[in-house]
Design a protein around this motif. Structure first.
Motif, PDB file in Angstrom:
ATOM      1  N   ARG A 150       0.743  -1.237   0.043  1.00  0.00           N
ATOM      2  CA  ARG A 150       0.000  -0.149   0.006  1.00  0.00           C
ATOM      3  C   ARG A 150       1.027   1.227   0.036  1.00  0.00           C
ATOM      4  NH1 ARG A 150      -4.000  -2.108   2.497  1.00  0.00           N
ATOM      5  NH2 ARG A 150      -3.136  -2.300   4.108  1.00  0.00           N
ATOM      6  N   ARG A 151       0.335   2.156  -0.689  1.00  0.00           N
ATOM      7  CA  ARG A 151       1.169   3.421  -0.566  1.00  0.00           C
ATOM      8  C   ARG A 151       0.879   4.255   0.664  1.00  0.00           C
ATOM      9  NH1 ARG A 151      -1.572   3.763  -5.141  1.00  0.00           N
ATOM     10  NH2 ARG A 151      -0.646   3.546  -7.090  1.00  0.00           N
ATOM     11  N   ALA A 184      -6.452  12.987  18.236  1.00  0.00           N
ATOM     12  CA  ALA A 184      -7.224  12.348  17.398  1.00  0.00           C
ATOM     13  C   ALA A 184      -7.457  11.003  17.821  1.00  0.00           C
ATOM     14  CB  ALA A 184      -6.399  11.982  15.952  1.00  0.00           C
ATOM     15  N   ARG A 185      -8.497  10.193  17.120  1.00  0.00           N
ATOM     16  CA  ARG A 185      -8.977   8.845  17.568  1.00  0.00           C
ATOM     17  C   ARG A 185      -7.936   7.947  16.738  1.00  0.00           C
ATOM     18  NH1 ARG A 185     -12.510   6.415  13.785  1.00  0.00           N
ATOM     19  NH2 ARG A 185     -13.156   8.138  12.328  1.00  0.00           N
ATOM     20  N   SER A 186      -7.602   8.294  15.633  1.00  0.00           N
ATOM     21  CA  SER A 186      -6.747   7.509  14.789  1.00  0.00           C
ATOM     22  C   SER A 186      -5.340   7.760  14.952  1.00  0.00           C
ATOM     23  CB  SER A 186      -7.126   7.562  13.358  1.00  0.00           C
ATOM     24  OG  SER A 186      -7.045   8.687  12.906  1.00  0.00           O
ATOM     25  N   ALA A 234      -2.088   7.390  11.362  1.00  0.00           N
ATOM     26  CA  ALA A 234      -2.455   6.706  10.181  1.00  0.00           C
ATOM     27  C   ALA A 234      -1.862   7.825   9.110  1.00  0.00           C
ATOM     28  CB  ALA A 234      -3.982   6.852  10.011  1.00  0.00           C
ATOM     29  N   ARG A 235      -1.897   9.219   9.431  1.00  0.00           N
ATOM     30  CA  ARG A 235      -1.388  10.107   8.226  1.00  0.00           C
ATOM     31  C   ARG A 235      -0.979  11.155   9.298  1.00  0.00           C
ATOM     32  NH1 ARG A 235      -5.469  12.250   3.705  1.00  0.00           N
ATOM     33  NH2 ARG A 235      -4.193  13.828   2.937  1.00  0.00           N
ATOM     34  N   LYS A 250      -1.095  15.134   9.115  1.00  0.00           N
ATOM     35  CA  LYS A 250      -2.241  15.673   9.479  1.00  0.00           C
ATOM     36  C   LYS A 250      -2.225  16.630  10.783  1.00  0.00           C
ATOM     37  CE  LYS A 250      -6.785  13.852  10.375  1.00  0.00           C
ATOM     38  NZ  LYS A 250      -7.613  12.740   9.914  1.00  0.00           N
TER      39      LYS A 250
END
Lengths: 402, 176
Positions: free
Chosen positions: B10-11, B75-77, B80-81, B84
């Motif tokens: 995955r990228r 953040a909850r995640s 992942a990024r 951000k």
């Protein structure tokens, strides 16, 4: 049967990945840099789509899908861009249809690769069929028939030439439903491909809505806009229509790019209730000035000065009440809104704080494409509905409970 | 044509080479990019988001981050990024610059954005700026110039020499 809202997110990310592959394939073929500008999943009725595409002429190719996913996919260029496209291709103008077919074949192949990877299944493409189409005839067969069809749309942008194109895919709904529902089950198992693609939070058992309620999204936009139009008419005494072409499901991080860097004016509201969230109504400057002038008893001193600001706030107020009353009716909940906050700045800058706020909890939002027409004056606007997705999913789920 | 399902890598979730003109790399919201061939890095429509430009002039490496939220903790995640978030984005950008030949000691920072666009959202702009200052200080990277706050949207370009050209919504332009 329940669909995890995150499964829709996964589909969206997937069309994004597919679009990126299509862009890469085309960049290689033409030697031009292409970037995926916007990717979105939308739910729209056939009637709305027909209106949205009225007056557009397109050329492109369509392919049938067989195997893991059945349906049709279409790659379309604006007819105005055809010369620019042909000049980039090996063989140039003389190649005509066959060059367009080749481009379509390569780009759609790239697009579908992404989906096949995700679904873990093979998707076969029928040979590409070249077409020239007016209006909504560009859309895959069947798009105009349903009253709540899913459409995946990607727009690619060539930075050096005018070469935007769109890919529309209309999956067969029964099979697509089984796939995303199947993926939902898989998404609940951490560590699977679906879990990785669909939910970045690893939080098992996220918001789930009945599949049948998904088309309620489309009716939310429609119902809200009818109310908004009535409210404007009542306020101004001018006969008004608000046309909604469709409701799109877009990654929040793409929303600022979607608004773009042109100056925009409009209003922003905070929503309280079920769902809570934000709503922004943004006009390009010229549209904002036009609609404000139409609402004022005299021509304002400056196009977007204090008088226009008051008029746009009032307009925003009645439109927002209209939208959220419509939603509350459909959802059987109550929703209230804050007073309007006027914004006038670079479009994407005005929306970025809302996106930032919601990004803490979710990855997707909804965009409603709308046009306001009031007695001879037409102003286009975009309504960015950014509800808390969990609260929206809860409300939709409750709707379908006996 | 058949499309099977090989398991491809995955990228990375932040795409760092979107929309390329010759010599120009566009950085989207929640993205970062590093340039080593003299390209100009651009990002547009900064409202409450903050742009952090870092340069090592000796190594001729520079990078730009367009972050939306102060901290990953909000953040909850998780992760992942990273681009951000201001804190994770700055850490990732510094790491990427190092891998491209920059030295942490020579990096200098310019920041822009963090406007208070709306009263409705609780001062996310100023919190972004504050977090950028903290993260850069913690990493030992000096901020040599900044254009932050107010209620105005901005578009920025980071040149290869480290100059950050900031254009406000009203057309006013200055180079930091």
């Amino acid at each position: 049967m329940r669909v995890d809202v995150r499964a829709l997110g996964a589909c969206n990310r997937l069309s994004e990945r597919g679009a990126k592959q299509a862009a890469d394939a085309l960049s290689e073929l033409t030697g031009t840099d292409l970037a995926v500008e916007v990717t979105g999943a939308s739910v729209a009725s056939g009637e709305d789509l027909a209106e949205a595409f009225a007056g557009r002429e397109s050329i492109g190719v369509s392919v049938g899908l067989r195997g893991g996913l059945e349906g049709e996919a279409v790659l379309a260029f604006d007819a105005d861009n055809v010369d620019a496209l042909l000049s980039l291709l090996p063989g140039g103008q003389s190649m005509g249809h066959s060059a367009v077919s080749e481009v379509g074949n390569i780009a759609l192949g790239g697009f579908l690769d992404g989906w096949a990877n995700y679904l873990g299944t093979a998707i076969d493409m029928t040979p590409p069929r070249y077409f020239e189409a007016d209006g909504a005839a560009v859309l895959p067969d069947g798009a105009l028939a349903g009253d709540g069809v899913f459409l995946f749309e990607s727009r690619l942008d060539a930075t050096t030439t005018d070469l935007d194109f769109s890919i529309y895919m209309l999956p067969d709904s029964g099979q697509f439903r089984d796939l995303i529902v199947g993926k939902t089950a898989a998404a609940a198992a951490p560590g699977t491909e679906a879990a990785a693609a669909g939910g970045s939070d690893g939080d098992v058992g996220g918001p789930a809505v009945p599949y049948e309620s998904l088309s309620t999204f489309a009716s939310l936009a429609k119902r809200g806009s009818a109310n908004a139009a009535d409210n404007i008419a009542m306020m101004t005494g001018l006969e008004t229509t608000v046309d909604v072409s469709r409701l799109r499901f877009v990654p929040l991080a793409d929303v600022p790019a979607e608004v773009g860097v042109e100056p925009h004016a409009g209003t922003v509201f905070e929503l309280q209730g079920k769902p809570s969230g934000y709503l922004a109504i943004l006009f390009e400057e010229s549209s904002a000035a036009t609609i404000a002038e139409a609402m004022l008893p005299m021509e304002p001193d400056e196009p977007l000065g204090d008088m226009a600001e008051n008029a746009l706030c009032e307009l925003g107020n009645v439109m927002t009440s209209g939208f959220i009353d419509g939603w509350a009716n459909v959802l059987g909940t109550s929703i209230a809104h804050s007073p309007p906050e006027f914004v006038h700045d670079i479009g994407s800058a005005t929306i970025s704080p809302l996106v930032a706020k919601l990004s803490q909890r979710q990855d997707y939002g909804f965009v409603i494409d709308a046009a306001i027409r009031t007695e001879g004056v037409e102003a286009r606007c975009d309504v960015y509905a950014l509800p808390d997705e969990r609260e929206l999913a809860d409300a939709l789920a409750q709707l379908s409970e006996p | 044509m058949s499309h099977s399902s090989p398991s491809r890598g995955r990228r990375a979730s932040e795409s760092d080479e979107t929309g390329v003109d010759p010599g120009r790399i566009r950085v989207g919201v929640g993205e970062l990019a590093v340039a080593t061939d003299g390209e100009t890095l651009t990002t547009s429509g900064l409202g409450s988001c903050v742009a952090v430009g870092l340069v090592d002039r000796d190594a001729e490496v520079h990078g730009l981050l367009h972050a939306m939220l102060p901290s990953e903790d909000d953040a909850r995640s998780a992760a992942a990024r990273p681009a951000k978030y201001v804190d994770a984005g700055i850490a990732t950008l510094i790491e990427r610059l190092r891998r491209s030949g920059a030295s942490g000691d020579r990096l200098e920072a310019r920041i822009a954005g963090g406007a208070e666009m709306l009263d409705l959202t609780d001062a996310v702009g100023p919190r972004n700026v504050e977090r950028a200052e903290e993260s850069l200080a913690a990493a030992g990277v000096p901020i040599v110039a900044s254009d932050v706050g107010d209620g105005v949207g901005r578009t920025v370009q980071l040149r290869a020499d480290g100059g950050l050209v900031v254009r406000a919504a009203d057309g006013f332009e200055r180079t930091l």
